[in-house]
Design a protein around this motif. Structure first.
Motif, mmCIF file in Angstrom:
data_model
loop_
_atom_site.group_PDB
_atom_site.id
_atom_site.type_symbol
_atom_site.label_atom_id
_atom_site.label_comp_id
_atom_site.label_asym_id
_atom_site.label_seq_id
_atom_site.Cartn_x
_atom_site.Cartn_y
_atom_site.Cartn_z
ATOM 1 N N GLU A 161 0.690 -1.050 0.030
ATOM 2 C CA GLU A 161 0.105 -0.097 -0.020
ATOM 3 C C GLU A 161 0.816 1.287 0.030
ATOM 4 O O GLU A 161 0.583 2.248 -0.477
ATOM 5 N N LEU A 162 1.767 1.091 0.972
ATOM 6 C CA LEU A 162 2.841 2.382 1.023
ATOM 7 C C LEU A 162 3.540 2.519 -0.595
ATOM 8 O O LEU A 162 3.501 3.670 -0.898
ATOM 9 N N LEU A 163 3.951 1.663 -1.059
ATOM 10 C CA LEU A 163 4.614 1.654 -2.450
ATOM 11 C C LEU A 163 3.521 2.233 -3.592
ATOM 12 O O LEU A 163 3.879 2.872 -4.174
ATOM 13 N N ARG A 164 2.472 1.679 -3.586
ATOM 14 C CA ARG A 164 1.216 1.923 -4.424
ATOM 15 C C ARG A 164 1.177 3.541 -4.417
ATOM 16 O O ARG A 164 1.118 4.281 -5.387
ATOM 17 N N ASP A 165 0.829 4.076 -3.176
ATOM 18 C CA ASP A 165 0.593 5.394 -2.912
ATOM 19 C C ASP A 165 1.734 6.235 -3.493
ATOM 20 O O ASP A 165 1.666 7.569 -4.072
ATOM 21 N N ASN A 170 1.404 12.001 -7.647
ATOM 22 C CA ASN A 170 1.960 13.201 -8.555
ATOM 23 C C ASN A 170 2.637 14.219 -7.933
ATOM 24 O O ASN A 170 3.266 15.083 -8.203
ATOM 25 N N GLU A 171 1.559 14.805 -6.819
ATOM 26 C CA GLU A 171 2.109 16.119 -6.057
ATOM 27 C C GLU A 171 3.446 16.014 -5.406
ATOM 28 O O GLU A 171 4.219 16.830 -5.303
ATOM 29 N N ARG A 302 10.970 8.904 3.173
ATOM 30 C CA ARG A 302 10.633 10.177 3.896
ATOM 31 C C ARG A 302 8.928 10.239 3.409
ATOM 32 O O ARG A 302 8.482 11.028 4.353
ATOM 33 N N TYR A 303 8.302 9.409 2.939
ATOM 34 C CA TYR A 303 6.884 9.551 2.474
ATOM 35 C C TYR A 303 6.110 9.358 3.673
ATOM 36 O O TYR A 303 5.114 10.240 3.694
ATOM 37 N N PRO A 304 6.443 8.352 4.485
ATOM 38 C CA PRO A 304 5.376 8.311 5.551
ATOM 39 C C PRO A 304 5.315 9.388 6.563
ATOM 40 O O PRO A 304 4.283 9.532 7.121
ATOM 41 N N GLN A 305 6.212 10.391 6.404
ATOM 42 C CA GLN A 305 6.110 11.514 7.629
ATOM 43 C C GLN A 305 5.346 12.662 6.546
ATOM 44 O O GLN A 305 5.160 13.733 7.298
ATOM 45 N N ARG A 306 5.066 12.493 5.414
ATOM 46 C CA ARG A 306 4.277 13.518 4.839
ATOM 47 C C ARG A 306 2.966 13.557 5.359
ATOM 48 O O ARG A 306 2.230 12.554 5.320
ATOM 49 N N ARG A 307 2.381 14.869 5.709
ATOM 50 C CA ARG A 307 1.508 15.430 6.407
ATOM 51 C C ARG A 307 0.272 15.772 5.496
ATOM 52 O O ARG A 307 -0.922 16.155 5.792
#
Length: 426
Positions: A161-165, A170-171, A302-307
């Motif tokens: 799921e993380l890799l898919r997102d 695109n942003e 770093r993506y999991p920390q994106r709010r």
């Protein structure tokens, strides 16, 4: 006289004097019977030259056929524009751009190619890795156009799921991928789950490229994901002179968990023609792709920390469709060891078309015409006492003959070079 010796024998004029001869003197025979032989040789050369012209004219399409083809293309373009401009959710809208038949083709080709690429004729380009990510990529060079690439990337300590997102955000891509200048969504279809977007990418020393793409995402029962992306046109994105519109992009991927490990992998089939020189694009890919993968891996961590809530992800999660049950058997078979597979490969845009499998054919009429030119030229060359006019005519036709032969030889040389490069791709 200055033109005769004391013995009365004629003295030939100096070479520069030939430039001032009249037309009658230029074609005057110098020996008995020489005029008839020269005329016959010239007629043979003229006939062979005319045959070449006729062959070329026969290959050209008739004006009526060209206009009819142009009209049919205009009608097709109008119909496409009307279809894509329809309201979201309509049966005649964008839902037909990416279909389940496209997914079936992708599943078949991904399974066969990814199990053992070398056995299918793919040439390995890179195989690198570290503690976080490993990357392997293979290349297939078709007879014409840019190469196709098959890659398998494994990410440790990462869920599907993380890799898919991460792949579909695109942003966020505009934040870490400095080649992406702009992205905007143009349209989406709630019924089919199809989206259309416009992306602008910059290329070093080249005009920015514009991509108008349609895509769909499917979710399997085992939390695997498939996505298919292809080029399209849309009335909200007319062509602009400051960008180069990419006319060919077919990309499909599958994300799945690796059994028994805290890792997942993504297998990608990618074919793109962005207008770059093929050799330059191959070199740039081979030299720069691993650095790009490392940069992508850093952005993934770093993506999991994106709010910030991403519009792309919210739309994708709303439109994602369940994987068709009829294809589940094929997907399971693709993950089995070699020799126990049951997947069917459907001929598609992703199917391999290696240059080694397509023999080169030379046109028989063109060979005959070239032979006639060479024979006529040899006849003229064998007549050492031919006058200047015959020699000039012979030189013209001989040049034509060697020009045609040189073109055929260079074409064969290019084909041999392509085959050699596909076998020894670095």
């Amino acid at each position: 006289m200055a033109g005769t010796e004391s013995t009365g024998r004629a003295v030939p004029p100096p070479p520069e004097a030939a430039l001032h001869l009249g037309g009658a003197d230029l074609w005057r025979p110098v020996a008995r019977g020489g005029g008839w032989a020269t005329a016959a040789a010239l007629l043979l050369l003229l006939a062979s030259h005319l045959s070449v012209l006729l062959l070329r004219r026969r290959r050209l399409p008739r004006p009526g056929a060209v206009s009819a083809a142009r009209d049919s293309l205009a009608v097709a373009a109008t119909a496409t524009a009307a279809s894509t401009s329809s309201a979201p959710g309509s049966a005649t809208g964008i839902e037909c751009l990416v279909t389940e038949d496209d997914l079936r083709e992708l599943v078949g080709n991904l399974g066969v190619a990814a199990r053992e690429p070398e056995g299918e004729g793919w040439q390995q380009v890179i195989a690198k890795g570290n503690d976080d990510v490993s990357y392997r990529v293979w290349c297939d060079k078709p007879m014409e156009g840019p190469p196709r690439y098959l890659s398998v990337t494994t990410y440790e300590r990462c869920s599907t799921e993380l890799l898919r997102d991460f792949y579909m955000d695109n942003e966020y891509r505009m934040e870490w991928d400095n080649t992406v200048i702009k992205h905007e969504q143009l349209q989406c279809d709630e019924n089919s789950g199809t989206e259309i977007g416009r992306t602008i990418k910059k290329f070093p020393l080249l005009t920015p490229r514009e991509y108008i793409l349609a895509w769909r995402v499917w979710e399997g029962n085992d939390k695997s994901f498939h996505c298919l992306v292809k080029e399209c046109e849309h009335p909200l994105a007319p062509k602009q002179r400051r960008f180069v519109r990419v006319q060919l992009l077919r990309s499909g991927w599958c994300i799945r968990k690796i059994p028994g490990r805290d890792a997942c992998e993504i297998t990608v089939l990618h074919h793109e023609d962005n207008g770059m020189n093929i050799e330059m694009a191959k070199l740039a890919f081979a030299k720069g792709i691993w650095n790009y993968i490392c940069k992508m891996n850093s952005a993934l961590r770093r993506y999991p920390q994106r709010r910030i809530s991403s519009i792309s992800i919210m739309t994708m999660q709303r439109l994602i469709k369940k994987f068709p049950e009829a294809l589940e058997t094929d997907v399971d078979a693709n993950h089995q060891p070699q020799g126990n597979t049951g997947a069917t490969v459907v001929p598609s845009h992703f199917a391999r078309t290696s240059s080694r499998q397509q023999p080169v054919k030379k046109s028989s009429p063109a060979t005959i015409a070239s032979g006639l030119l060479l024979i006529g030229s040899i006849v003229c060359l064998s007549r050492g006492r031919s006058n200047l006019g015959a020699q000039l005519a012979m030189a013209f036709f001989l040049k034509k003959a060697f020009k045609q032969e040189k073109g055929s030889s260079s074409q064969r040389s290019r084909i041999r070079t392509d085959v050699t490069e596909s076998r020894h791709l670095e």
